[in-house]
Design a protein around this motif. Structure first.
Motif, short mmCIF file in Angstrom:
data_model
loop_
_atom_site.label_atom_id
_atom_site.label_comp_id
_atom_site.label_asym_id
_atom_site.label_seq_id
_atom_site.Cartn_x
_atom_site.Cartn_y
_atom_site.Cartn_z
N ALA A 188 0.83 -1.21 0.00
CA ALA A 188 0.00 0.00 0.00
C ALA A 188 0.86 1.26 0.00
N SER A 189 2.05 1.18 0.60
CA SER A 189 2.93 2.36 0.63
C SER A 189 3.46 2.71 -0.75
N GLY A 232 -0.47 8.55 -3.15
CA GLY A 232 -1.53 9.07 -2.30
C GLY A 232 -1.55 8.38 -0.95
N LEU A 233 -1.38 7.07 -0.96
CA LEU A 233 -1.31 6.33 0.31
C LEU A 233 0.09 6.38 0.92
N ASP A 234 1.09 6.56 0.07
CA ASP A 234 2.46 6.56 0.56
C ASP A 234 2.71 7.63 1.61
N SER A 235 2.06 8.77 1.48
CA SER A 235 2.26 9.83 2.47
C SER A 235 1.57 9.52 3.79
N LEU A 236 0.54 8.68 3.76
CA LEU A 236 -0.18 8.32 4.98
C LEU A 236 0.49 7.18 5.74
N ILE A 237 0.97 6.18 5.01
CA ILE A 237 1.48 4.98 5.69
C ILE A 237 2.92 4.65 5.35
N GLY A 238 3.53 5.43 4.49
CA GLY A 238 4.87 5.10 4.03
C GLY A 238 5.98 5.62 4.90
#
Length: 106
Positions: free
Chosen positions: A50-51, A55-61
């Motif tokens: 998911a990272s 778009g998701l990378d900034s949340l969970i990466g």
């Protein structure tokens, strides 16, 4: 120590996701140890995958693994990793449980 916290969150959330799925869908149950192990692996692998999604990378990466801007652990990123780990742990447990059930029928 800060680098270990995100992985622990992913492992725990993934294990929980695997066990919750097994309780909801009994036919996919791998047993308590199997649900936990497969779910934990799914939590780490799913969060890693998911990272890589823009778009998701900034949340969970990188924010949780590098400690964020303030040099501490980014709580928002950890929550995102926990949620992703929970879902992906359940998904991998479902896949492995379905394969196991299909093989048992053959």
């Amino acid at each position: 120590m800060e680098a270990i916290v995100p992985i622990l969150v992913q492992l725990i959330a993934g294990g929980a996701g695997g066990n919750v799925l097994a309780q909801v869908i009994k036919s996919l149950n791998l047993g308590p140890a199997g649900n936990t192990i497969v779910g934990a692996l799914g939590g780490v692998a799913g969060t890693w995958l998911a990272s890589m999604i823009p778009g998701l990378d900034s949340l969970i990466g990188a924010a949780a693994t590098t400690g964020g801007a303030a040099g501490g652990i980014d709580l928002g990123a950890l929550v995102g990793q926990g949620a992703t780990g929970l879902v992906s742990g359940g998904i991998l447990t479902a896949i492995v449980g379905a394969v196991k059930s299909a093989m048992a029928k053959s």
